[in-house]
Write an enzyme that holds these catalytic residues in place. Structure first.
Site, PDB file in Angstrom:
ATOM      1  N   ASP A 113       0.424  -1.329   0.257  1.00 49.16           N
ATOM      2  CA  ASP A 113      -0.354  -0.191  -0.332  1.00 49.16           C
ATOM      3  C   ASP A 113       1.177   0.960  -0.464  1.00 49.16           C
ATOM      4  OD1 ASP A 113      -2.535   1.558   0.350  1.00 49.16           O
ATOM      5  OD2 ASP A 113      -2.581   0.649   1.950  1.00 49.16           O
ATOM      6  N   ASN A 159       1.334   3.470  -2.925  1.00 45.73           N
ATOM      7  CA  ASN A 159       2.014   3.568  -3.897  1.00 45.73           C
ATOM      8  C   ASN A 159       1.870   5.138  -4.412  1.00 45.73           C
ATOM      9  OD1 ASN A 159       3.210   0.944  -4.008  1.00 45.73           O
ATOM     10  ND2 ASN A 159       1.074   0.163  -5.959  1.00 45.73           N
ATOM     11  N   ARG A 168      -0.490   9.023 -10.520  1.00 51.25           N
ATOM     12  CA  ARG A 168      -0.079   7.950  -9.204  1.00 51.25           C
ATOM     13  C   ARG A 168       0.365   6.395 -10.246  1.00 51.25           C
ATOM     14  NH1 ARG A 168      -3.866   7.287  -5.822  1.00 51.25           N
ATOM     15  NH2 ARG A 168      -4.101   5.167  -5.755  1.00 51.25           N
ATOM     16  N   ASN A 199     -11.194  -3.489  -6.342  1.00 46.79           N
ATOM     17  CA  ASN A 199     -10.022  -2.232  -7.082  1.00 46.79           C
ATOM     18  C   ASN A 199     -10.516  -1.804  -8.144  1.00 46.79           C
ATOM     19  OD1 ASN A 199      -7.019  -3.245  -5.567  1.00 46.79           O
ATOM     20  ND2 ASN A 199      -8.270  -1.376  -5.024  1.00 46.79           N
TER      21      ASN A 199
HETATM   22  C1  FPP Z   1      -1.547   0.241  -3.387  1.00 47.20           C
HETATM   23  O1  FPP Z   1      -1.117   1.715  -3.459  1.00 47.20           O
HETATM   24  C2  FPP Z   1      -1.507  -0.629  -4.316  1.00 47.20           C
HETATM   25  C3  FPP Z   1      -1.345  -1.450  -5.769  1.00 47.20           C
HETATM   26  C4  FPP Z   1      -3.390  -1.465  -5.744  1.00 47.20           C
HETATM   27  C5  FPP Z   1      -1.735  -1.548  -6.554  1.00 47.20           C
HETATM   28  C6  FPP Z   1      -0.142  -2.784  -6.647  1.00 47.20           C
HETATM   29  C7  FPP Z   1       0.914  -3.500  -7.417  1.00 47.20           C
HETATM   30  C8  FPP Z   1       1.760  -3.146  -7.847  1.00 47.20           C
HETATM   31  C9  FPP Z   1       3.302  -2.965  -6.740  1.00 47.20           C
HETATM   32  C10 FPP Z   1       2.300  -3.114  -9.198  1.00 47.20           C
HETATM   33  C11 FPP Z   1       2.302  -4.086 -10.158  1.00 47.20           C
HETATM   34  C12 FPP Z   1       2.822  -5.252  -9.838  1.00 47.20           C
HETATM   35  C13 FPP Z   1       3.296  -6.463  -9.861  1.00 47.20           C
HETATM   36  C14 FPP Z   1       3.107  -7.799  -9.156  1.00 47.20           C
HETATM   37  C15 FPP Z   1       4.154  -6.425 -10.581  1.00 47.20           C
HETATM   38  P1  FPP Z   1      -2.200   2.531  -3.905  1.00 47.20           P
HETATM   39  O2  FPP Z   1      -2.295   3.240  -5.213  1.00 47.20           O
HETATM   40  O3  FPP Z   1      -3.917   1.857  -2.418  1.00 47.20           O
HETATM   41  O4  FPP Z   1      -1.483   4.217  -2.652  1.00 47.20           O
HETATM   42  P2  FPP Z   1      -2.052   5.300  -2.172  1.00 47.20           P
HETATM   43  O5  FPP Z   1      -3.472   4.367  -0.916  1.00 47.20           O
HETATM   44  O6  FPP Z   1      -1.519   5.545  -1.782  1.00 47.20           O
HETATM   45  O7  FPP Z   1      -3.109   5.657  -2.522  1.00 47.20           O
END
Ligand code: FPP
Length: 228
Positions: free
Chosen positions: A12, A14, A25, A60
């Protein structure tokens, strides 16, 4: 020092990592994908046998379609790149999640990576895509009925054997990055006795040294599984 057999991570933060830099993002997701690669290597080196990562939940899909599309494209690119990388490291790949609702191209890439790494056994990398624990449990219950089980035959073992994680050992250590204190419908059954490790570090910054800190913290825990 005790090493957890199965580590599960809710990746979490990103989006916030990118926002802190004034970037879109998707740049956070791209750096997050680099972290995935780093953590795969660090986990295998540490002797972890099962690593589960939560990439995309059944909820998601509610995100803006532009972000969903970009995430799926990033996922597909990484799944293809993982074929030589996982093979070189002896890591087997396993998709965890619902097949229904997945774009055909993504499903094809998931299956191709599973097939290309099926003979490897240094560590298994379980990637949760289109995953939701409640859906997994409801599906397992339906399978019990479809298999013709009598009500008295529906016990913990019967349900566990029909989860998407059948044959995967329970989670020992559950990590969530970015300071959120939620389980978000991830491995509810499998993490029943897991130790929790919650960190403020955002996923793109959670590289090998941060995993080793989590493993050190785990080694200090005393696990009782409900006993004394
Ligand atoms: C959460 O951060 C992350 C995700 C919903 C996506 C995870 C995906 C990856 C790490 C990349 C692709 C995966 C692989 C296996 C190569 P968020 O977007 O909810 O962050 P925030 O809470 O700060 O908005």
């Amino acid at each position: 020092m005790s090493v957890p057999n199965h580590v599960a991570i809710i990746m979490d933060g990103n989006g916030r990592w990118a926002a802190q830099r004034g970037w879109p993002r998707i740049k956070g997701h791209k750096e997050g994908a680099r972290t995935v690669e780093d953590i795969l290597e660090a986990a295998a080196d540490a002797g972890i046998r099962h690593l589960s990562l939560y990439a995309f939940s059944t909820e998601n899909w509610k995100r803006p379609s532009l972000e969903v599309g970009a995430l799926m494209a990033l996922l597909r690119m990484n799944l293809r790149m993982f074929i030589p990388k996982l093979r070189a490291r002896g890591i087997r790949f396993h998709h965890v999640g619902a097949v229904e609702g997945l774009p055909t191209g993504v499903l094809k890439d998931l299956r191709a990576l599973e097939a290309a790494t099926a003979d490897l056994d240094r560590m298994t990398f379980h990637l949760a895509v289109n995953y939701g624990s409640r859906l997994e449990l409801a599906t397992a219950a339906r399978r019990c009925v479809e298999d013709g089980l009598a009500p008295e035959a529906i016990d913990e073992a019967a349900l566990a054997a029909r989860l998407w994680t059948a044959d995967v050992p329970d989670v020992d250590l559950l990590i969530r990055t970015s300071g959120e204190l939620r389980i978000s419908n991830f491995l509810l059954w499998q993490a029943a006795y897991a130790e929790f490790y919650l960190t403020e570090t955002l996923w793109p910054d959670f590289k090998g040294p941060r995993l080793r800190e989590a493993l050190d913290a785990y080694a200090q825990r005393e696990r009782r599984f409900g006993g004394l």
